[in-house]
Structures are given as structure tokens and as C-alpha cells.
Design a protein around this motif. Sequence first.
Motif, PDB file in Angstrom:
ATOM      1  N   THR A  47       0.777  -1.410   0.015  1.00 52.05           N
ATOM      2  CA  THR A  47      -0.025  -0.083  -0.095  1.00 52.05           C
ATOM      3  C   THR A  47       0.953   1.310   0.004  1.00 52.05           C
ATOM      4  O   THR A  47       0.353   2.365   0.180  1.00 52.05           O
ATOM      5  N   ILE A  48       2.123   1.119  -0.008  1.00 51.99           N
ATOM      6  CA  ILE A  48       3.061   2.427  -0.219  1.00 51.99           C
ATOM      7  C   ILE A  48       3.935   2.201  -1.152  1.00 51.99           C
ATOM      8  O   ILE A  48       4.495   1.288  -1.309  1.00 51.99           O
ATOM      9  N   PRO A  49       4.256   3.585  -1.832  1.00 45.77           N
ATOM     10  CA  PRO A  49       5.026   3.497  -2.997  1.00 45.77           C
ATOM     11  C   PRO A  49       6.348   2.850  -2.666  1.00 45.77           C
ATOM     12  O   PRO A  49       7.107   3.058  -1.627  1.00 45.77           O
ATOM     13  N   VAL A  50       6.955   2.277  -3.805  1.00 44.23           N
ATOM     14  CA  VAL A  50       8.307   1.717  -3.689  1.00 44.23           C
ATOM     15  C   VAL A  50       9.318   2.583  -3.042  1.00 44.23           C
ATOM     16  O   VAL A  50       9.953   2.276  -1.989  1.00 44.23           O
ATOM     17  N   PRO A  54      14.063   2.869 -15.350  1.00 47.41           N
ATOM     18  CA  PRO A  54      13.806   3.879 -16.118  1.00 47.41           C
ATOM     19  C   PRO A  54      12.998   4.867 -15.445  1.00 47.41           C
ATOM     20  O   PRO A  54      12.130   4.535 -14.598  1.00 47.41           O
ATOM     21  N   SER A  55      13.066   6.179 -15.686  1.00 45.27           N
ATOM     22  CA  SER A  55      12.408   7.208 -15.191  1.00 45.27           C
ATOM     23  C   SER A  55      12.055   7.221 -13.593  1.00 45.27           C
ATOM     24  O   SER A  55      11.141   6.913 -13.021  1.00 45.27           O
ATOM     25  N   SER A  56      13.392   6.896 -12.805  1.00 49.35           N
ATOM     26  CA  SER A  56      13.339   6.780 -11.624  1.00 49.35           C
ATOM     27  C   SER A  56      12.510   7.630 -10.557  1.00 49.35           C
ATOM     28  O   SER A  56      11.959   7.294  -9.581  1.00 49.35           O
ATOM     29  N   LYS A  57      12.638   9.031 -11.158  1.00 45.91           N
ATOM     30  CA  LYS A  57      12.246  10.056 -10.085  1.00 45.91           C
ATOM     31  C   LYS A  57      10.251   9.551 -10.095  1.00 45.91           C
ATOM     32  O   LYS A  57       9.813   9.672  -9.043  1.00 45.91           O
ATOM     33  N   GLN A  58       9.813   9.221 -11.311  1.00 45.30           N
ATOM     34  CA  GLN A  58       8.671   8.807 -11.481  1.00 45.30           C
ATOM     35  C   GLN A  58       8.182   7.659 -10.611  1.00 45.30           C
ATOM     36  O   GLN A  58       7.453   7.525  -9.803  1.00 45.30           O
ATOM     37  N   ARG A  59       8.970   6.479 -10.927  1.00 47.57           N
ATOM     38  CA  ARG A  59       9.116   5.275 -10.374  1.00 47.57           C
ATOM     39  C   ARG A  59       9.015   5.467  -8.908  1.00 47.57           C
ATOM     40  O   ARG A  59       8.501   4.569  -8.028  1.00 47.57           O
ATOM     41  N   PHE A  60       9.696   6.214  -8.265  1.00 53.05           N
ATOM     42  CA  PHE A  60       9.703   6.471  -6.765  1.00 53.05           C
ATOM     43  C   PHE A  60       8.628   6.521  -6.175  1.00 53.05           C
ATOM     44  O   PHE A  60       8.409   6.090  -5.017  1.00 53.05           O
ATOM     45  N   ASP A  61       7.446   7.096  -6.873  1.00 56.10           N
ATOM     46  CA  ASP A  61       6.105   7.387  -6.147  1.00 56.10           C
ATOM     47  C   ASP A  61       5.377   6.267  -6.820  1.00 56.10           C
ATOM     48  O   ASP A  61       4.168   6.344  -6.480  1.00 56.10           O
ATOM     49  N   GLU A  62       5.875   5.159  -7.427  1.00 54.82           N
ATOM     50  CA  GLU A  62       4.752   4.114  -7.803  1.00 54.82           C
ATOM     51  C   GLU A  62       4.737   3.089  -6.823  1.00 54.82           C
ATOM     52  O   GLU A  62       5.655   2.771  -6.069  1.00 54.82           O
ATOM     53  N   TYR A  63       3.372   2.223  -6.839  1.00 51.95           N
ATOM     54  CA  TYR A  63       3.387   1.273  -6.084  1.00 51.95           C
ATOM     55  C   TYR A  63       3.684  -0.064  -6.378  1.00 51.95           C
ATOM     56  O   TYR A  63       4.016  -0.335  -7.444  1.00 51.95           O
TER      57      TYR A  63
END
Lengths: 329, 626
Positions: B118-121, B155-164
Motif C-alpha cells: 500500500t506504500i510507494p516503492v 527507467p524514469s526513476s523519479k516517477q518510479r519513486f512514487d509508484e506502488y
Amino acid sequence: MAFAIEFFLRRISQGLVIVLLVAFVIFTLLRIVPGDPMRIILGPMASQTTLEETAKELGLRDPMLIQFGRFVGEVATGDLGRSYIRGVQGGSTGGSQDADGFDPESRASVAGLIANALPYSLMLAGLGIAFALLVAVPIGIAAGLNAGRWPDKIGLYTSSLFVSLPNIWVGVVLIFLLSAKTGWLPAIGYRGFEYTIIPAIVLAVELSPVMIRAISVSVAQNLGETFYSVGLVRGISRRDMIGKHVLRNAAVPLMNLFGAQMIGMLLGGLFVVEYIFSYPGIGMLTINAVFQRDFPIIQAVAILASAALVIINMLVDFASTLIDRRLKF
Amino acid sequence: MMGQPALETAAETSPVMKVENLSVGVTGRAGIKPILADISFEVAPQSVLGIIGESGSGKTVLSRALVNWISPPLTITGGAVHYGGRDLLKLPQREVNALRGRELAYIGANPTSALDPTIPVGHQILEKLKAVSPGMDEATARERVIDTLDAVRIPSSKQRFDEYPFQFSGGMMQRALIVDALVSDPKLLIADNITQPLDVTVAAQILRLLRDLQQDFDTSIVFISSALGIVADIADDVLVLENGSIVEHQPVSALLRAPEHDYTRELIAKVPRIWQGAETPPAPSTGDIVLEVTDVARTYKVRDRNRLFAHKLVRAVRGVSFEVRKGENFGIIGESGCGKSTLSRLLSCLEAPDAGHIRFEGTDIATLKGKPLLELRRRFQLLLQDPYNAIAAHMSIGRTIAEPLLIHGLASGRALREKVEAAMSEVGLSTELYDQLPVGLSAGQRQRVNIARALVLEPELLILDETLSSLDQVEQAKLLELFEAIQKRRGITYIYISHDLAMVRRVCARIAVMYLGRVVELSDNEPMFAEAAHPYTRALLSAVPTVEDKPYATSDYLLEGEPPDPIDIPAGCSFRTRCPFAFDRCKTEDPRLGADDGAGHAAACHLAIGEMPKPHANTAGGPDER
Ligand code: SF4
């Protein structure tokens, strides 16, 4: 953001359909049960002709669908109809006066009656839930964290004990102990906030066992999830794993339980408890209405209850999808 | 931020970890049963120590004991794990916790369930970094996590930072966990079977990544796996674990060249061969066409969270055509997300295609309803991977197998029992099991129950969707023999849907390779492996973990990244985002599976075979491919 708007638009429209269906069922049921409401309104003394005239005037001889349509239209404008029996002043008037006609203006508006009673019920329900949470959250979490050991047993015993106590009995005992014997708290009727406390405790006794079970099961289950033990090995402390992850994950099934089960229990509980304590809330209003066959009140309460159920479920589901993004919205 | 050349000190050459006579047992009713006995080894600085063992050899227990993660009913019965001059097993829990996650990192085999769903990676990695390095401020920590995400090429690590977590594929998740492990600059990384759940091309990427990172981060790695091909690829030294004891310890090349212990020899022999000494695959059948699939497509709708009342279209299968001939073994291979499971549902009439036709002996199955459809369903049977869920626990084995006969109303009474018993002995189940419940059956036996259940209906076509994937090599080989025997006797046609290239190599006469919902190469067995015509097939073949020389060098074909989302499929060739040979034409023109080249070989690629690097000569050399 788009998903939130879509969620609410869809759920509100679905909810409206549900409430409308419930309303229709209740409306029809109340009109096919034996007993002519005109007799209730006008009392045994009214003549057959007055009866017919008033019935026509009130539209009670129109086909059911037309009556229902009219009713829905009125509800949409916030008018829930008027009581058959209760006067504007509050007392029951049915059955004796008005033998020669019925003046709807002399009867209390259902919306008004409900608006008067609702705050009391909300206060009682809120306090009951608060008490139940106060007991159930610590016991449930302790039981879940220590599955199979003594806190778990305590949780189990408390909930089985509470489940097996009939609320009438709890009410009587509490009145005896806290009110009659010691005089600490008032019990019957309502003249101030302190009158809410004992009924709320009775309500809490009814709600807490389900909560305790649900919390402990859900916490224990999340402790068994891989992410918990992996988290410890990743270097996160047990306290943080429980506080930030286990409890968060455990909240989702709890909220669903709340929406699906607790609200029903709460409504049922309110009726009984308010009746036991002569507490002037919606439950009391409804039970009296049932005894007096005051149909407009019964149907309004039933419709409101279904609307409340729909709304609470919607909010619960929304909160769940916020916590757990995997859930379909 | 990492890999600053450290000064050579005495500490640099002494082992990072030293395990001495470690023994672990499991407490049961009959006392303690040993699982690991007298394990001793050292981990040299900046080295990769491979530990190989089959399931049940105790390798996972060993990997956990190294970070003192042994919980009841397991108990440590003796020995020591020395780290930094102290015995981890005797340290108070608090100090072990202080080491774990900081100096000692552990990555397991199950990336998808390792983090809170339930928390972004990124937030969870940040949480860990802050937990193990108190005093680090939020901004620095965050930057460091993002840097490390870049280092593992997410890829696109900044965005991935906030993905679940659920938005990460298995391979991406495993990378994220590598980040999680490396972000605190550990001295020792324990990697327990980390490539096991991954597709071969992704596993190959992860291995290469780990090797690069090991140098950058100056970390020693203990790499535990059950696949010899994988350990051979990454490790310097290898320990062989059999039944909880170390039977051999050698540098990897020596181990492969001159194994000392019988068990090691057995392990090496068990690794399936694809090129050298592969069993000759069956020849393509010349029988009638039983199944004809033409331009079949299937698209699913999913809700779009970011747009109002919008759906995204997941194009799972996009125009697949092939034919299967009677008595033939047809293989469909591909990695996760390639559409093979959707195709399997379409072939077994569990779902109808949105477009195209599936004809069984000339009849389009979409046109059938009622009785004829039921009859058709009898003739086609689907066997799934999971032998556990498919069998009801409360029903006797005989009844389970009889079920389809009862449903189709094909037999009753004595005849029913006879049929079921015949099927049971055909698949090698003792008929004494007839009245027993399935509890206690092994995975292989359960799969046999499933096979018997399919066989009682006397099907003509059997679709095997990853049916053998969860079984070990030995059991798999036995079942393959069984399938072969049944085929000889009954002339059944099989469609094997699998990700296992070695198995397909062994049994299938014709093979279709799927990528992003399409067949990209369709070929007879031999030419597919000898001279694959599609770059993707070559990438797959270059990534298979084997102990032989591969004709396709990893350096030429190893794929970067992951298949694109079937929601936004790139225009032109759908493989071009990862294809090492993509050129201008690939951007605009979608290559279709060409016509047969006459030798039963077709590929959907603008390149002619000659324009790709030549496969390496397949001379039988030493098994060391590095
Ligand atoms: S068509 Fe182009 S991009 Fe596609 S596989 Fe062939 S070479 Fe690669």
C-alpha cells in the motif's frame, strides 16, 4: 483526481437507484399490509363518507405507482410527508379528534420529527462507536500481535463474553449499578449529555466483539505477510513495521467490515437501546411509529437508513482505495 | 557516492564472513531433525560465492542463517557465523538488527510480496535508508535512493519513486529490492534464489547488473540458486549443497570442467542441453490440420484512473495465426505478458476471440453452441500449471477423475470405475488410490490426477499451459515420457505453452515464439535453435541459463528494459524499443510474420537472417562460456 470524480459520480448514481428501489419496496409493503391508514388517521369514530373523502383528498385511492411517483417528487424537495398521528405540538393526536376531516397542517412534518431526533441518535451512535473503539482497538491489536498467547486469549474471552450478553440485560444491569445503586449517572429519558453515557456503553458492548475479532484477525494476518518479516531483515524495526505497515494494511478489511456489517448492527442496536432507555432518538421515533402504524415516519426512516448505508459504504470504499491502490475503484 | 577506491589494508584480504560448523535443525515431535550439518566456508572480500543445491537441500535455511533469521520451528544447533570479528548467532537481537539492512543485506526469491503493497516503492526504500542511517536528512536520503534507482537502470526513476509495488513487474521489483539492499552500501549481500521467479531475459539482465554493481559498490555477494547455469554465470567460487552438507567447493570453471563429487556430476548432467547433445526433437507431422488459428485477437478493457469515464485497451493477443497438425507437438513460448495465457484461454474456448477464427477440424468453434460445443470441449482438454488448486480436497481421487465423465454423462456404474482405473494406470497412479483423498499426494502425483482426469474423456487435443513448470527436472522428465507414450498409443496432439525453452526444445516439432501478443517467429524445432530468425528469439536463446556454449552471445543480444505495456504498443515493429538491430524502417512499418521460407521457418522482422551476427560455431567445447 479523475478517478475520485468518476468514483463518486458512479457510486452516487448507483446509490440513488438502490435507495429508490428500497423506497419502492417499503412504500408498497406499507400499503398492502392489512389496516386502512385512514382508520389510523381519523380514528374509529369517523364515518365511512368522511373516510373516503379524506382518502381521496390525500390521494390514497390513486394507483400505487402514481402515489409513489408523487412521494418521490415530494422527497426530492425535502418533504417527507406528515405524520398520521403526531400533532404539530408533538403529542399523539390520532384516533380521537378530527372525526369529521383531516387537516394535514395539524400534523407534525416527518422531516421535522426526524431532524429533531437525529442529533440525539448521532450523538449516541458516535459515543457508542468511540467507546467500542476504545476497548476493541487496544485489545484487538494486542491479540493480533500475540496470536496464540495470553492477550489473544483475553481478546477471545472478552469478545465471547460480550457476544453472549443480551443488550437488554446489559442495559438493566448498568442502570442498576451505575444509576439506581450509586446514582452516578442518570439513565432514563434525556435531559442532558450524561443521559447518553449508559446507553452508549450498552451499544459499545454490542459492537466491540465484532471489532475485536476483526482487528485481531486482520493484524495477525498481516504479521504473517512476507513484507513484515522481510521488513525486519531489511533493517526496519519491529515497532515501525507494525506502526507504519501492519496497522495500515489491517485497516482496509476493517473499514470494509465497518461498512458492511457494523452499520447494520449499529442501526439495530440503536433501536433496541433507545427503546430500553426511552432515549429520544430516531430509534425511539420509529418504534413508536411502528406501534401506532404511523406509516410516513416508518417509510422515511427506512429510506434514510438505506441512504445512510449507501453513503457510508461509498465513503468506506473510497478510503480503502486511497489506502490500497490495487483495489478496483 | 560509491566505490571510492579503498586503501588496501589487512582487513581487505581477510574474509568478510566466516561460517564455522554451522548446523541447523527443525524441531518436531520426534526431537530435532538436522537440516544443515557442519557447514563451513568463508566469503572473500569483493567476491561472489555461489551456493547451489536442489529444492530441499537446505539452501534457503542456510541463506537465512547467515543473517540470523532463523525462527521456530527451526533452531541453530551449533556452529558460528563470524562477521566483523563477532559471532552473529550469539549477538543480542538489537545488535543483529543494527547490522541487518546496513552492513548485511538480504534479497529473497519473492520480490512481489517483499514490500508493503500500500506504500510507494521509493518511499519504502527511503524509510529503510533512514532507519539504518540515523541522522541522514530527508533530502539527501531521497536523492541517494533515486541515484541508486538509476544505478540499477530503472527507467524514469523519479516517477518510479512514487509508484506502488503492484505497478512494478517482477523484474523491476527485483531491481528495486537490489536498490533497497545496496542503498546503505552493505559489505555483504545475500541473494537467495533471486532470479527464480523471473523470465530468462530479465534474469540475465539482473545477473549482469549484479555483477556490475558488485564492482561499483565493493560488496561481496553470496548467491544462492538451484539453477547451475545461473550460478555458473555469476559466481567466482561455488559450494555444492546436498542434503544439508557441503559436498564440493571449487572455483566455478574447475567445477564445471572437473566435478569431484558424484552429486555435482549428476547436477551438471541434469541441466538440460539445448545445443550440444540435445535429444533429437520429433519431426514435424505431415498429418491433417487439426487446429487452425487465423488472425485471432483479444483485447481487454481496464478502467483508466486518470481520465474520466475512460478505458484503456489492453491488447493481449494481436493477430495470431498458426496451424497444428494431427499427432504433432506444437510449442508456444514467450515471457510473462506476451499473451500466451490469453491465447491458451482462447484455444480452450474459455473465452472467445474479438476477431479471427479458431477452427478445429474445419469447424469454427465460435459458431458452436449447446451440445456440439460440449462435445467439442470433450475433445479438447486444458491442463494448467497449478496441480494444487485444481483438485478438490474433499473428493476422493477416483471421484475427481470420474467427474468429467459424469458431467458429460459418458459413463456410470461399473463402466465408469473401469474407465477411471484404466486412466489411472495409464498415467502411473496406483488404482489403490481410487478411494483415497488427495491429501499427501506429491505435486507430480497431483499433476497425474489432472492428466488422468483429462484423459478419461479421450481428448484429441491437449493444451498444456505451463503444466510442468512447477515440477522438478526429474518429475518433469517422467511426465514428458508419459505424454509421449500416450501420444504413441492414442495419437493425441499436444500444444505446449511454456516459458521453458529447454523443454520445448526437447519435445516440440514446431514452435511459435510470442512477443507482445504476436507470433514473431514460427519454425520447426531444429532451425529455430540453430539459426533463429528473429532478434527476440535470439535474445531469449542467449539468456537461457545453460552450462554449454551458446551460439548467441549475450553481449550481442541481451535486451535492455522490459516489454512495453500492452496498452501503448509502439508503432512500427513492436519489438523495436528493445531490438539491438532496429533501423529506420522498423519505426514506421510493422513487420508481419512472413510466409514460410519453404523450410517451415518464418519471422516477423525486416532483417534478413544474414544481416544479424552469425551464430557462433557450435563446436563442443568446455562448458565454461565466460
Ligand atoms: S523489424 Fe526491426 S525492430 Fe523489429 S525485430 Fe526486426 S530489426 Fe528489430
